[in-house]
Design an enzyme around this catalytic site. Sequence first.
Site, PDB file in Angstrom:
ATOM      1  CB  ALA A 155       4.173  79.147  44.610  1.00  0.00           C
ATOM      2  CG  ASP A 156      -0.525  77.113  42.452  1.00  0.00           C
ATOM      3  OD1 ASP A 156      -0.348  76.444  43.481  1.00  0.00           O
ATOM      4  OD2 ASP A 156      -1.499  77.867  42.293  1.00  0.00           O
ATOM      5  CG  LEU A 157       2.685  77.919  36.947  1.00  0.00           C
ATOM      6  CD1 LEU A 157       3.096  79.123  36.111  1.00  0.00           C
ATOM      7  CD2 LEU A 157       1.804  76.987  36.126  1.00  0.00           C
TER       8      LEU A 157
END
Length: 391
Positions: free
Chosen positions: A179-181
């Site tokens: 999700a961050d990436l």
Amino acid sequence: MAGPLTDIKVLDLSRILAGPWSTQVLADYGATVWKIERPTTGDDTRHWGPPYVKNEQGEETAESAYYLAANRGKQSIEVDITCPQGQEIIKKLAVQADIVVENYKVGGLVKYGLDYTSLKAINPRLIYCSITGFGQDGPYAQQAGYDAMIQAMGGLMSLTGEKDELPGGGPQKVGVAVADLMTGMYAVSGILAALHHRNQTGEGQHIDIALLDTQVAWLANQASNYLVSGNVPKRLGTAHPNIVPYQALPVKDGFILLAVGNDGQFKKCCEIIGCPELADQMEFSTNGQRVKHREQLIPLLERQFKQQPLVYWLEELSSAHVPCGPINTLDRVFENPQVQHRNMQFELEHPTAGKVPMVANPVNFSQTPIEYNQAPPTLGEHTEQVKKYLK
């Protein structure tokens, strides 16, 4: 030329992963990235270890492996943004910057005069990207968001893992912070689109990107499956909801990932495993039929695949252009001849750790190749250099 963004300057007020990942990509593409860090402590991920990088004497340094993964190509500047002197430094950099990336809580930079409205007043051409858990508005806007909780809230964990009724069943998060990436990658594409707009109009703009929005957006075919059918997708382990056979299967000495994408490949697969008649059976003759009858088909395939070791199946299937692959551990990933040929691992000189290992950016430009010249910086490594630059 050192990359397609050579003349672009980025003021990086972000930390952890989504923001730093986006600015590392911009740095790879040639941009100058000023990474602003809190005095003494710096980016939180510097302390997210072990493992920590070791120096040439085999002693642990202060640089965690996690931090190294998202911060190469940047200049680290220690600045206390809570004091007027620090705010003045940021504003001077903002005047010269093309891009600002920040991941503070909504409204968190207003009291320092470093929000979009304040910086736009001194640099109308500025592209200002705000990354938050839930966006700049809405009922959750003031809440903090972290990758694992976003994977859960955004539906990914309901799709990831083995079926509930099987051993080891239940929701699982993905093994890296996707999700961050993905938010970082969407930020990059948004920033580049905004740069194009600015080149045409001279106007900067504010980009609002949220982890939850990103997670929902890249549910892709699973979201579409639900919205079209009304059926809530369930966990299938390694299996695919729309393609069969497309999953891990046991072999004599482990597992193989079989990725049959069309009926022709399935026919070849059946011939190779010694069951050519399967491809002619009505319930298996098309992908749509195989999806409907996967519970009957998969045990038949498993029985055949268990008769030979992994290497045998890889050779036989690959020679017939039936997509398949081993389920590699990371040591085998970096030993893979294709990965090595594509130079996906390299080293950079580090001021305290000698040479540090890096994973390459996968984009290969024909005219503006990426040049890796700066290891992830030590805390405040470039503070004095940048202060002299501002005088």
